[in-house]
Motif scaffolding. Structure first.
Motif, short mmCIF file in Angstrom:
data_model
loop_
_atom_site.label_atom_id
_atom_site.label_comp_id
_atom_site.label_asym_id
_atom_site.label_seq_id
_atom_site.Cartn_x
_atom_site.Cartn_y
_atom_site.Cartn_z
N ASN A 1 10.79 -29.24 -80.04
CA ASN A 1 10.12 -27.93 -79.34
C ASN A 1 10.96 -27.93 -77.97
N ILE A 2 10.79 -28.83 -77.11
CA ILE A 2 11.62 -28.36 -75.52
C ILE A 2 12.72 -28.00 -76.10
N LEU A 3 13.80 -29.15 -76.74
CA LEU A 3 15.70 -28.59 -76.72
C LEU A 3 15.68 -27.19 -77.35
N PHE A 4 14.51 -26.77 -78.26
CA PHE A 4 14.72 -25.54 -78.92
C PHE A 4 14.35 -24.57 -78.00
N GLU A 5 13.44 -24.89 -77.44
CA GLU A 5 13.55 -23.88 -76.44
C GLU A 5 14.04 -23.08 -75.43
N LEU A 6 15.17 -24.55 -75.44
CA LEU A 6 16.17 -24.25 -74.20
C LEU A 6 17.61 -23.75 -75.24
N GLY A 7 17.54 -23.37 -76.20
CA GLY A 7 18.72 -23.18 -77.18
C GLY A 7 19.14 -23.81 -77.87
N PHE A 8 19.42 -24.99 -77.87
CA PHE A 8 20.47 -26.16 -79.02
C PHE A 8 19.94 -25.79 -80.08
N LYS A 9 20.84 -25.71 -81.50
CA LYS A 9 20.73 -25.40 -82.49
C LYS A 9 20.34 -26.24 -83.33
N ARG A 10 20.53 -27.44 -83.49
CA ARG A 10 20.01 -28.94 -84.02
C ARG A 10 19.89 -29.98 -83.14
N ILE B 1 8.41 -28.47 -91.18
CA ILE B 1 8.46 -27.77 -90.29
C ILE B 1 9.69 -26.96 -89.41
N TYR B 2 10.82 -27.48 -89.64
CA TYR B 2 12.05 -26.90 -89.07
C TYR B 2 12.53 -26.82 -90.09
N GLY B 3 12.40 -27.33 -90.84
CA GLY B 3 13.94 -26.61 -91.89
C GLY B 3 15.46 -27.83 -91.94
N PRO B 4 15.35 -28.22 -92.87
CA PRO B 4 17.12 -28.55 -93.14
C PRO B 4 17.81 -28.02 -92.15
N ASN B 5 18.60 -27.38 -92.23
CA ASN B 5 19.50 -26.55 -90.67
C ASN B 5 19.65 -27.11 -89.42
N LYS B 6 18.26 -27.21 -89.59
CA LYS B 6 17.59 -27.95 -87.61
C LYS B 6 17.43 -29.51 -87.60
#
Length: 244
Positions: A89-98, A118-123
């Protein structure tokens, strides 16, 4: 596609030889100039590894990671010490794609399966680092220090029920060596698992390696040291991939 790679240790660009922290080479590069150039040339995604975070999650280089996200619009996949949902969650909140998940794929399989849901296979990218012994693709974890009894095929099969999509496969014996990629390995796995977008990693030293990898059927090639040492340009790499 071509995925340029940068590994960072204590704020500096570095490459390890076969994952060994004691055998490393630092590069004095202007990362932001590289990113600007890659954006201009049409690079679609960057691969980053936080080696400080890999060694100790408390040392994750968050300030550097924020700066990198702020500096470029190129999507970035990030690996290094990602072991919990909080880390993700920290990394996705920063703006990383995967996010790239390594050791937890083995040590915490059920949780990783949940993350795919939860996040889906694309992430989510599963990083499977292997040592090949008698043609058996044994997975190693913990910075490649611990060999497991799991094979690449077993793990891909296990996660396929959650529509697994992205797998980064590294032949440890080739990583950071510039000795050429393991073409036979990628031919085998691309043929066996047609629904997986494999990212080949390790050993690329010349443009003909890129051409050979494209023919195997892998989706992407991660290139670190060769670009850092200017063995060829990003433009040449992209053209080689597109023209093959």
């Amino acid at each position: 596609m071509i995925i340029p790679a940068f590994d960072f240790l204590e704020g500096k660009s570095v490459r390890l030889y076969q994952g060994n922290y004691l055998d490393k080479k630092f590069y004095n590069i202007d990362l932001y100039e590289h990113l600007k150039n890659y954006k201009k040339k049409g690079v679609e995604i960057i691969h980053l590894v936080d080696l400080s975070g890999t060694k100790n999650v408390q040392n994750r280089q968050l300030t550097l990671l924020k700066d990198i996200i702020f500096a470029t619009q190129i999507p970035i996949q990030i690996g290094g010490g990602i072991r919990t949902e909080k880390d993700i969650n920290i990394l996705f909140e920063l703006g990383f794609k995967r996010v790239v998940i390594g050791s937890s794929v083995i040590t915490n399989k059920i949780e990783v399966k949940k993350w795919l849901k939860i996040y889906g296979p694309n992430k989510i990218v599963l990083a499977l680092d292997i040592k090949i012994i008698n043609n058996i693709k044994k997975i190693s974890i913990n910075g490649w220090l611990k060999e497991t009894n799991y094979t690449l095929e077993e793990i891909v099969d296990f996660f396929s029920s959650e529509s697994l999509k992205h797998v980064l496969c590294t032949d440890i014996s080739r990583d950071g060596t510039l000795n050429g990629p393991n073409i036979i390995l990628y031919e085998e796995i691309a043929k066996k698992f047609k629904n997986i977008k494999f990212q080949a990693s390790g050993g690329v030293s010349k443009l003909s390696d890129i051409a050979s990898l494209k023919k195997t059927g892998v989706n992407s090639v991660i290139i670190g040291r060769s670009l850092l040492e200017k063995r060829f340009t990003i433009q040449e790499a992209l053209e080689c991939w597109q023209n093959e």
